[in-house]
Design a protein around this motif. Sequence first.
Motif, PDB file in Angstrom:
ATOM      1  N   UNK A 236       0.861  -1.191   0.000  1.00 59.05           N
ATOM      2  CA  UNK A 236       0.000   0.000   0.000  1.00 59.05           C
ATOM      3  C   UNK A 236       0.892   1.234   0.000  1.00 59.05           C
ATOM      4  N   UNK A 237       0.984   1.890  -1.126  1.00 59.48           N
ATOM      5  CA  UNK A 237       1.893   3.023  -1.284  1.00 59.48           C
ATOM      6  C   UNK A 237       1.128   4.251  -1.758  1.00 59.48           C
TER       7      UNK A 237
ATOM      8  N   UNK B  93      11.002  -5.469  -2.931  1.00 56.02           N
ATOM      9  CA  UNK B  93      10.814  -6.339  -1.768  1.00 56.02           C
ATOM     10  C   UNK B  93       9.586  -7.231  -1.957  1.00 56.02           C
ATOM     11  N   UNK B  94       8.539  -6.673  -2.543  1.00 58.47           N
ATOM     12  CA  UNK B  94       7.331  -7.458  -2.804  1.00 58.47           C
ATOM     13  C   UNK B  94       7.619  -8.555  -3.821  1.00 58.47           C
ATOM     14  N   UNK B  95       8.414  -8.227  -4.848  1.00 56.96           N
ATOM     15  CA  UNK B  95       8.780  -9.223  -5.853  1.00 56.96           C
ATOM     16  C   UNK B  95       9.621 -10.336  -5.235  1.00 56.96           C
ATOM     17  N   UNK B  96      10.494  -9.981  -4.298  1.00 57.72           N
ATOM     18  CA  UNK B  96      11.313 -10.993  -3.624  1.00 57.72           C
ATOM     19  C   UNK B  96      10.444 -11.951  -2.814  1.00 57.72           C
TER      20      UNK B  96
ATOM     21  N   UNK C 141       8.033   0.561 -10.716  1.00 58.18           N
ATOM     22  CA  UNK C 141       7.035   1.549 -10.331  1.00 58.18           C
ATOM     23  C   UNK C 141       5.808   0.864  -9.741  1.00 58.18           C
ATOM     24  N   UNK C 142       5.576  -0.393 -10.139  1.00 59.32           N
ATOM     25  CA  UNK C 142       4.463  -1.187  -9.606  1.00 59.32           C
ATOM     26  C   UNK C 142       4.799  -2.652  -9.805  1.00 59.32           C
ATOM     27  N   UNK C 143       4.222  -3.505  -8.943  1.00 55.07           N
ATOM     28  CA  UNK C 143       4.411  -4.946  -9.072  1.00 55.07           C
ATOM     29  C   UNK C 143       3.272  -5.659  -8.369  1.00 55.07           C
ATOM     30  N   UNK C 144       2.771  -6.723  -9.019  1.00 51.70           N
ATOM     31  CA  UNK C 144       1.749  -7.580  -8.428  1.00 51.70           C
ATOM     32  C   UNK C 144       2.000  -8.988  -8.947  1.00 51.70           C
ATOM     33  N   UNK C 145       2.444  -9.883  -8.074  1.00 54.44           N
ATOM     34  CA  UNK C 145       2.801 -11.223  -8.489  1.00 54.44           C
ATOM     35  C   UNK C 145       1.649 -12.192  -8.546  1.00 54.44           C
ATOM     36  N   UNK C 146       0.447 -11.752  -8.236  1.00 58.98           N
ATOM     37  CA  UNK C 146      -0.697 -12.657  -8.219  1.00 58.98           C
ATOM     38  C   UNK C 146      -1.198 -12.944  -9.639  1.00 58.98           C
TER      39      UNK C 146
END
Length: 328
Positions: A48-49, A66-69, A98-103
Amino acid sequence: MRPGTTAWWRRRVNRWRRTALAALICGAVVGPLSGAARPEVPAPPPPALAAPTAATLADTYAANRANAAEASRMAATHGDRDRAAADRSLADPSRRLLAFDGRGSGLATEVFGDLPHADRVAVLVPGSDTSLDTYGRFRAAALALHRRLAAQAPEDTRTAVVAWLGYETPGTVSTTVATTGRADRAAPKLRALADTLRGITGPDARVALLCHSYGSVVCARAAGGLDVADIVLVGSPGTGADSVAGLRTDVRVWAARGADDWVAHVPHLSAGLFGTTVGFGTDPVAPDFGARVFTAGDGGHSDYFDPGSVSLTNLARIVLGETTEVTR
């Protein structure tokens, strides 16, 4: 023309291809309007940024890495080694996410260059079959453009490229690829990206959207009110609009297609069905559409960003505002 000659076989192959593509569009009419979902890959929700600014951009990059890790660790535990490797690559300290969502099929927005200080920014919008699992080829296109811009830009012009995998792309062999449904859902997200870029770049930065294949449908649906200088459609099956006027935008609209691009044989049909549109109407390189048509060379559907190609050189000229130099 005699049967058995090269020209005869080429004509037969093109006729079969047109028939198959027409059948795909017809299948979209009578079949389901949503494709099969990819098996779910466990991943954390995006952080949440707040909307990033030039001052907070480094923190945004770090949080998404960090989320990607973490997504990589979860995918590895799940046994999906390919996704784990793709996520791990995106988590590398050199990456600017700039954005990442691994789902699910995954989303990522990656920056190449110094975005806050860029005078010219290119946003790449991908077409079908682009996901975290195939992200490498999309990233390669963005890198090729970034290098071309750096080599071609005047000494006092700074450039950046944004690779925007910000929507769930359709599969090439699916009913969704023949409808505007995915594009309609993606358009607000692309408008939000444009607003985000305005909060990061300087007020005089000029943004160009480079929209490939089904990505051109996304750009067309988002075009009205977008604060960009150019919208460029390459390898486009159509936009869902009959003409540039139908895009409801005052920006420059360009279009190109390589001589060996199979999308030339897509039937330019369009029909409303159950609240969406099947088929994409007028060919964007046709005179009736009204785009600024430019040369893309002899390449095929996946060759527009090939290093050294005519299309890449012209795309860089458009991004840099060297519009009189674009070969048409």
